[in-house]
Write a protein that holds these residues in place. Structure first.
Motif, mmCIF file in Angstrom:
data_model
loop_
_atom_site.group_PDB
_atom_site.id
_atom_site.type_symbol
_atom_site.label_atom_id
_atom_site.label_comp_id
_atom_site.label_asym_id
_atom_site.label_seq_id
_atom_site.Cartn_x
_atom_site.Cartn_y
_atom_site.Cartn_z
ATOM 1 N N GLN A 531 -65.897 -20.479 -7.606
ATOM 2 C CA GLN A 531 -65.645 -19.052 -7.413
ATOM 3 C C GLN A 531 -65.531 -18.327 -8.748
ATOM 4 O OE1 GLN A 531 -65.862 -18.092 -4.394
ATOM 5 N NE2 GLN A 531 -65.248 -15.933 -4.444
ATOM 6 N N HIS A 532 -65.025 -19.019 -9.785
ATOM 7 C CA HIS A 532 -64.866 -18.427 -11.119
ATOM 8 C C HIS A 532 -65.875 -19.014 -12.115
ATOM 9 C CE1 HIS A 532 -61.110 -16.401 -10.016
ATOM 10 N NE2 HIS A 532 -60.782 -17.516 -9.367
ATOM 11 N N ALA A 533 -66.994 -19.486 -11.602
ATOM 12 C CA ALA A 533 -67.998 -20.097 -12.489
ATOM 13 C C ALA A 533 -68.576 -19.090 -13.475
ATOM 14 C CB ALA A 533 -69.116 -20.722 -11.640
ATOM 15 N N GLU A 534 -68.634 -17.828 -13.087
ATOM 16 C CA GLU A 534 -69.213 -16.816 -13.978
ATOM 17 C C GLU A 534 -68.271 -16.478 -15.124
ATOM 18 O OE1 GLU A 534 -71.573 -12.519 -13.530
ATOM 19 O OE2 GLU A 534 -70.503 -13.420 -11.826
ATOM 20 N N THR A 535 -66.961 -16.474 -14.865
ATOM 21 C CA THR A 535 -65.990 -16.178 -15.936
ATOM 22 C C THR A 535 -65.631 -17.412 -16.737
ATOM 23 O OG1 THR A 535 -64.202 -16.478 -14.332
ATOM 24 C CG2 THR A 535 -65.022 -14.237 -14.682
ATOM 25 N N SER A 566 -72.809 -26.739 -7.051
ATOM 26 C CA SER A 566 -74.110 -26.948 -7.703
ATOM 27 C C SER A 566 -75.037 -25.756 -7.466
ATOM 28 C CB SER A 566 -74.739 -28.234 -7.175
ATOM 29 O OG SER A 566 -76.032 -28.417 -7.713
ATOM 30 N N ALA A 567 -75.066 -25.219 -6.236
ATOM 31 C CA ALA A 567 -75.919 -24.073 -5.938
ATOM 32 C C ALA A 567 -75.456 -22.838 -6.691
ATOM 33 C CB ALA A 567 -75.931 -23.817 -4.435
ATOM 34 N N LYS A 568 -74.148 -22.622 -6.847
ATOM 35 C CA LYS A 568 -73.642 -21.466 -7.587
ATOM 36 C C LYS A 568 -74.041 -21.536 -9.065
ATOM 37 C CE LYS A 568 -69.638 -20.508 -4.616
ATOM 38 N NZ LYS A 568 -68.164 -20.474 -4.540
ATOM 39 N N LEU A 569 -73.950 -22.734 -9.652
ATOM 40 C CA LEU A 569 -74.317 -22.870 -11.067
ATOM 41 C C LEU A 569 -75.816 -22.638 -11.275
ATOM 42 C CD1 LEU A 569 -72.145 -25.971 -12.064
ATOM 43 C CD2 LEU A 569 -71.723 -23.564 -12.584
#
Length: 820
Positions: A531-535, A566-569
């Protein structure tokens, strides 16, 4: 004469002497029983002997002509009934004794018939004539029990006879018999619903009764037959409010239930601005009568909408006079010893009173927590519902809800819910210190519930959220795996919508993946990192690398979150070669997983993240549209999940549906308040004179059962039969209409001369066959009347009579009592 002859004569003489001694002893015992003296070794335990010889002897005793043997047989049957044994085989033998002249035998016969009349209705019908005859018996207990047995015979054919019996007993001079008539009304209604109109007329007449013995049972019949006929309540509303404190506990609960439904349909909302739905404590509001409203809203003298004493007009609560009367009448009942009465008053104040007045119910409810744990559960369940919508009611009593180590689990869980509901800025730090001790409990479920409670405190009180977060992060280093796992789940929910200041907590959770083995906790951490992969661009790839190594050993819930991470990254870094390799590898592992859910999730994410050839893209235009919105699908904002422990508030306080947390049969929610004030003049009814009004004074001399018992304690009548109580005038009184008056006062001389036959009949009804018992009752009645008449004369300021005037003859005192 030989020696042997002397020996034989001596033995014969000894045997005859022993027999004579035995007969004399038995005669003395029988005489003692007849005179009412307990014989040596004579106790009720002998009737519980269930040997075959004793049971075979019962039938012979029931057929005997001796009343004493019949009593012994009937007592043995009643003892067997109390032990749960089926003795219906003796029904024909018992029914034959219904015409016995012995009152004690008939009482026991009626008790037996009450138990088995429904099982043997045909045989019970054979004695219906005897029951009808007993409705005119001079003993009130026989009259009442005869009606009870008649109404207990479940044969629709006799419903007209039962109805006639109810009509006759509803006008009986004995309040005990009228109470039995009220109890028979629901039975007759369930037997034959076509008699409803006639039964409603009887209920309307019984509602005019002023006896506290009768009115509670009448209200119960009203609830069963016509619960929504509030037009019957209008004339007696104020009388019910006045008699409420002196009724028995069961009657008080029935009356309070009717008054709550009546108030919701006849009075306006006392919280017009939604104060009853606010979690903040209400302001001090002025309660005024409806007629006084114009004083506070006079626009000519008050231009700034402010009352003459500085009170804002919006802070003024309009209450009908009867509405205020009802609330004032219920306040003394908060001190009742009966938990049901206190809870019924709390329900009325919670649903019908202004929010400011509802604060009076907190302390009495907390007092009930000193009862047995079953009662504690019921009270705590209702307190939990109240605290959810109005936490300010119990904030000052939060220490009373601390959990004790010896309490059962169901008490602990409800107390935790209450503590989290009443948590505020003033007590949150004290509660967190208390929760920190609960976490050390050896009960794993209680520890998990405590950590959930800490999370709810952080959600409800934003000022203490940081302190709650620090405590939860501290628990992450515990040696107890259950504590760590539950803390992770709660922290994950709190960090779902966190700011940049709490990102360090996310990193700390990521470091715990190597030591945490609880599946749900691992899945929550992986989901939070995604959920916080972008930050946190450097944390996600490393967590994915570690998760892929143990992918085959994870549970299904963890595998699903690894696939989603894995899909979010890939959506954030579509050209990163290492991430594409890891994604391809984990999708291949999931492709052959034994779980359907994991394979379906892998197939869906493969279509979103794996590039396809141009020819395949042209054949699947819908898939291209999904890829364009892949980031919105995977990173969509979600509402924070609700923590466990939320209490449902949709059911009425004090109802069984609230305890079961579902609507049970016959449950009816409360009606909404009327938008316009109904006509209050329907309750303006003049007091009726007559036999019903002659029972008012004694009722109003005390509160509840305490004064009732103390009134009889001095005269030794605490254990007197009901016929003795009725003889005192407590619910009897003169049945011959209104007293004669001379000016504004009663003409007592003319009243004494008016000795009607009705009064003589009513006084005779309360006497027994035995002249000695009748004289004893008259003595007790005169002693009781002496006390009451003395009290009334002391209260009379104009009285100046001498000692002889204060003690009129017993008959005159009995007549005078109803008008004193």
């Amino acid at each position: 004469m030989e020696v042997s002859d002397y020996i034989n004569k001596a033995m014969t003489f000894a045997e005859n002497a022993a027999k004579l001694s035995q007969k004399m002893s038995q005669g003395l015992v029988d005489n003692a029983r007849e005179f009412g003296f307990p014989a040596a070794g004579d106790s009720g335990a002998q009737y519980f002997d269930t040997s075959e010889e004793k049971m075979r002897n019962i039938k012979r005793q029931l057929d005997s002509r001796n009343d004493r043997e019949k009593l012994d047989g009937l007592k043995r049957l009643i003892a067997m009934i109390s032990k749960g044994r089926d003795v219906s085989e003796f029904f024909p033998d018992v029914v034959k004794n219904v015409v016995s002249q012995n009152i004690e035998v008939r009482k026991l016969v009626y008790i037996y018939l009450l138990r088995y009349a429904e099982q043997e209705p045909d045989l019970a019908l054979l004695s219906i004539n005897s029951f009808q005859k007993d409705l005119s018996d001079k003993n009130q207990i026989i009259r009442a029990m005869a009606l009870r047995v008649m109404s207990g015979i479940r044969v629709p054919v006799i419903s007209p006879i039962v109805l006639l019996g109810i009509k006759k007993c509803s006008t009986d001079s004995s309040a005990y018999v009228r109470k039995a008539a009220a109890h028979a009304i629901p039975k007759c209604y369930s037997l034959d619903a076509s008699q409803k109109d006639a039964l409603i007329e009887i209920i309307a007449s019984l509602l005019k009764d002023r006896s506290t013995i009768t009115i509670g049972s009448t209200i119960m019949a009203f609830n069963e037959v016509c619960p929504n006929r509030f037009d019957l309540i209008h004339p007696c509303f104020r009388k019910l409010c006045g008699l409420l404190a002196d009724c028995d506990e069961w009657g008080q609960m029935a009356i309070l239930g009717v008054m709550l439904r009546y108030g919701r349909s006849q009075f306006l909302n006392p919280n017009p601005h939604g104060e009853d739905r606010s979690r903040e404590p209400p302001k001090e509001m002025r309660v005024v009568k409806v007629d006084d409203r114009h004083f506070y809203t006079d626009s000519e003298t008050d231009e700034d909408s402010t009352a003459g004493n500085g009170t804002e007009v919006d802070d003024i609560v309009q209450l009908d006079e009867d509405h205020e009367l009802l609330l004032k009448s219920c306040i003394p009942l908060l001190q009742s010893r009966n938990s049901g009465v206190v809870l019924a008053v709390a329900r009325l104040f919670y649903h019908l009173a202004p929010a400011v007045e509802a604060q009076k119910i907190a302390k009495p409810l907390v007092r009930l927590l000193r009862n047995h744990r079953e009662m504690q559960y019921v009270v705590l369940k209702n307190i939990a519902v109240m605290a959810t919508s109005r936490p300010y009611l119990f904030e000052s009593y939060f220490q009373q809800f601390y959990v004790r180590s010896a309490e059962p689990v169901f008490i602990r869980d409800i107390k935790l819910d209450i503590l989290t509901s009443i948590c505020s800025e003033s007590n949150i730090y004290t509660l967190l210190n208390e929760f920190q001790q609960y976490v050390k409990s050896p009960n794993k479920d209680f520890v998990a519930a405590t950590i959930q409670a800490i999370g709810r405190c952080a959600t409800n009180v934003t000022a203490g959220a940081d302190r709650c977060m620090r405590l939860l992060m501290k628990l992450l280093h515990s040696t107890n795996e259950i504590v760590v796992a539950e803390s992770v789940i709660v922290v994950t929910r709190l960090l779902q919508t966190c700011d940049e200041n709490r990102l360090k907590s996310v990193i700390a959770l990521a470091k715990l993946l190597d030591t945490i083995h609880v599946p749900m906790a691992r899945a929550n951490i992986i989901w939070l990192i995604g959920q916080h992969a972008e930050t946190l661009p450097k944390v996600g790839p490393d967590v994915l690398r570690q998760a892929v190594k143990s992918f085959t050993a994870e549970t299904n819930v963890t595998k699903l979150q690894v696939l989603t991470l894995s899909a979010k990254l890939i959506c954030l870094n579509p050209d990163h070669p290492t991430l594409n390799t890891l994604n391809q590898y984990v999708l291949n592992l999931a492709r052959y997983d034994p779980s359907y859910d994991v394979r379906d999730r892998a197939r869906f994410l493969r279509a979103l993240t794996i590039p396809q050839h141009n020819q395949e893209q042209q054949q699947q235009p819908g898939l291209n549209a999904l890829k364009e919105h892949a980031k919105r699908i995977l990173f969509s904002d979600k509402e924070p999940p609700a923590l466990d422990g939320e209490v449902s508030t949709e059911y009425t306080i004090g109802s069984l549906s609230l305890l079961a947390n579902q609507a049970l049969p016959d449950y009816e929610p409360l009606n909404d308040y009327p938008e316009e004030q109904p006509d209050p003049s329907v309750r303006d009814v003049e007091e009726l004179e007559g036999w019903a009004g002659s029972r008012t004074m004694v009722v109003e001399q005390g509160f509840g059962s305490d004064s009732f018992e103390s009134r009889y304690r001095e005269t030794g009548m605490a254990s007197t039969a009901l016929s003795g109580i009725e003889a005192t005038g407590f619910h009897g009184g003169y049945a011959g209409g209104a007293a004669k008056k001379k000016g504004d006062d009663y003409d007592l001389d003319a009243f004494y001369e008016d000795t009607s036959d009705e009064y003589d009949d009513s006084s005779d009804d309360d006497s027994d066959d035995d002249e000695e018992e009748s004289s004893d009752e008259d003595e007790e009645s005169s002693e009781y009347t002496d006390d009451d008449s003395g009290e009334s004369e002391e209260d009379d300021d104009d009285s100046s009579s001498g000692p002889d005037d204060k003690h009129p003859p017993p008959v005159q005192r009995s007549k005078l009592h109803g008008f004193s």
